[in-house]
Design a protein around this motif. Sequence first.
Motif, PDB file in Angstrom:
ATOM      1  N   LYS A 251       0.406  -3.453   9.668  1.00 45.87           N
ATOM      2  CA  LYS A 251      -0.025  -2.924  10.963  1.00 45.87           C
ATOM      3  C   LYS A 251      -0.444  -1.452  10.817  1.00 45.87           C
ATOM      4  CE  LYS A 251       1.226  -6.672  13.277  1.00 45.87           C
ATOM      5  NZ  LYS A 251       1.779  -7.481  12.186  1.00 45.87           N
ATOM      6  N   LYS A 252      -1.139  -0.932  11.839  1.00 41.18           N
ATOM      7  CA  LYS A 252      -1.540   0.469  11.818  1.00 41.18           C
ATOM      8  C   LYS A 252      -0.343   1.370  12.107  1.00 41.18           C
ATOM      9  CE  LYS A 252      -6.471   0.222  12.879  1.00 41.18           C
ATOM     10  NZ  LYS A 252      -7.553   0.677  13.795  1.00 41.18           N
ATOM     11  N   SER A 253      -0.337   2.536  11.495  1.00 44.78           N
ATOM     12  CA  SER A 253       0.737   3.502  11.679  1.00 44.78           C
ATOM     13  C   SER A 253       0.751   4.038  13.105  1.00 44.78           C
ATOM     14  CB  SER A 253       0.563   4.671  10.706  1.00 44.78           C
ATOM     15  OG  SER A 253       1.431   5.737  11.027  1.00 44.78           O
ATOM     16  N   ASN A 254       1.964   4.311  13.616  1.00 44.96           N
ATOM     17  CA  ASN A 254       2.111   4.946  14.928  1.00 44.96           C
ATOM     18  C   ASN A 254       1.893   6.449  14.845  1.00 44.96           C
ATOM     19  OD1 ASN A 254       2.785   2.728  16.664  1.00 44.96           O
ATOM     20  ND2 ASN A 254       4.753   2.607  15.624  1.00 44.96           N
ATOM     21  N   TYR A 255       1.852   6.980  13.633  1.00 45.12           N
ATOM     22  CA  TYR A 255       1.858   8.425  13.460  1.00 45.12           C
ATOM     23  C   TYR A 255       0.623   8.979  12.752  1.00 45.12           C
ATOM     24  CZ  TYR A 255       6.643   7.074  14.399  1.00 45.12           C
ATOM     25  OH  TYR A 255       7.752   6.499  14.962  1.00 45.12           O
ATOM     26  N   GLU A 256      -0.189   8.134  12.145  1.00 44.34           N
ATOM     27  CA  GLU A 256      -1.381   8.614  11.444  1.00 44.34           C
ATOM     28  C   GLU A 256      -2.526   7.638  11.685  1.00 44.34           C
ATOM     29  OE1 GLU A 256      -2.586   9.487   6.847  1.00 44.34           O
ATOM     30  OE2 GLU A 256      -0.712  10.368   7.572  1.00 44.34           O
ATOM     31  N   LYS A 257      -3.591   8.141  12.269  1.00 42.62           N
ATOM     32  CA  LYS A 257      -4.723   7.306  12.653  1.00 42.62           C
ATOM     33  C   LYS A 257      -5.337   6.604  11.444  1.00 42.62           C
ATOM     34  CE  LYS A 257      -9.116   7.540  15.122  1.00 42.62           C
ATOM     35  NZ  LYS A 257     -10.129   8.430  15.735  1.00 42.62           N
ATOM     36  N   ASP A 258      -5.633   5.335  11.634  1.00 43.17           N
ATOM     37  CA  ASP A 258      -6.340   4.512  10.636  1.00 43.17           C
ATOM     38  C   ASP A 258      -5.546   4.228   9.365  1.00 43.17           C
ATOM     39  OD1 ASP A 258      -8.549   4.444  12.341  1.00 43.17           O
ATOM     40  OD2 ASP A 258      -9.392   6.268  11.468  1.00 43.17           O
ATOM     41  N   LEU A 259      -4.241   4.547   9.376  1.00 41.01           N
ATOM     42  CA  LEU A 259      -3.418   4.238   8.202  1.00 41.01           C
ATOM     43  C   LEU A 259      -2.786   2.855   8.354  1.00 41.01           C
ATOM     44  CD1 LEU A 259      -2.076   5.079   5.524  1.00 41.01           C
ATOM     45  CD2 LEU A 259      -0.204   6.063   6.887  1.00 41.01           C
ATOM     46  N   LYS A 260      -3.067   1.977   7.413  1.00 37.89           N
ATOM     47  CA  LYS A 260      -2.490   0.635   7.418  1.00 37.89           C
ATOM     48  C   LYS A 260      -1.179   0.665   6.631  1.00 37.89           C
ATOM     49  CE  LYS A 260      -3.540  -4.127   5.975  1.00 37.89           C
ATOM     50  NZ  LYS A 260      -4.557  -4.998   5.326  1.00 37.89           N
ATOM     51  N   MET A 261      -0.086   0.275   7.269  1.00 32.59           N
ATOM     52  CA  MET A 261       1.238   0.399   6.666  1.00 32.59           C
ATOM     53  C   MET A 261       1.526  -0.754   5.694  1.00 32.59           C
ATOM     54  SD  MET A 261       2.023   3.215   7.970  1.00 32.59           S
ATOM     55  CE  MET A 261       3.705   3.397   7.353  1.00 32.59           C
TER      56      MET A 261
END
Length: 249
Positions: free
Chosen positions: A145-155
């Motif tokens: 999923k995408k990070s809640n803290y960094e845009k466009d970062l896939k966790m």
Amino acid sequence: MRMKFDPSNPIIQLCMKGMALEESGNLDDAIEAFIEAWNQTSDDYERFIAAYHLGLRQNNVDDKLKWMEKSLALALKINDDDVKSAYPTLYLTIAKCYEAMNDTTNARKNSELFHSCQGRPTDAGPFYHGSKADLQVGDLLTAGKKSNYEKDLKMNHIYFTANINGAGLAAALSKGEGIEHVYIIEPTGEFENDPNVTDKKFPGNLTRSYRSQNPLKVLGEVTDWEKLTHSERQEWDERLAKNKGEIIN
């Protein structure tokens, strides 16, 4: 009985204040905050944390060693599973102190203790995951999923904690407009300490924060966590906006 890491604890707050002052370049004021924390401690858990922070800020290796050995002695006395996560950090720091003092015997001894304490977490839970997603018992939470803290970062991992209020905080800070949920979860595979918090501000993984590449199974939901006040939410939003640290993914 496990010691509970409580962000509202006055000693924890003083240490957080000291770290914020240090980050802004006010080292003298930061040290004063850590000294104040030490002077106000009321139990061994608080003293273990305050001594660690005072040790980190010592320029003199003898003083650093004194505070770190004091912190270690308190951690060993507490003998708590969560506090044990700090042992490797303390042993390694002490080993480096002895190394700087050319005391190879004690440097080697503490280095060996550092290696003997390392390993995967043995926390048996219960575990929680905070989210605004509407989930059902039996659902699987997965990485990617995408990070809640960094845009466009896939966790690459899925995160969880054994601290119910920590999961509540994650739910409050997660993206979306839905209702905040804290789910009881079960890891379906191996997991590790979350490197984004482990040893970053406090020694070890006192917040009992973990991550896994394997799915988390939803077992149920809880509603009795401490929810953020409006002012606390604002403080967290401001803190996250200022945070320039890189996420370890």
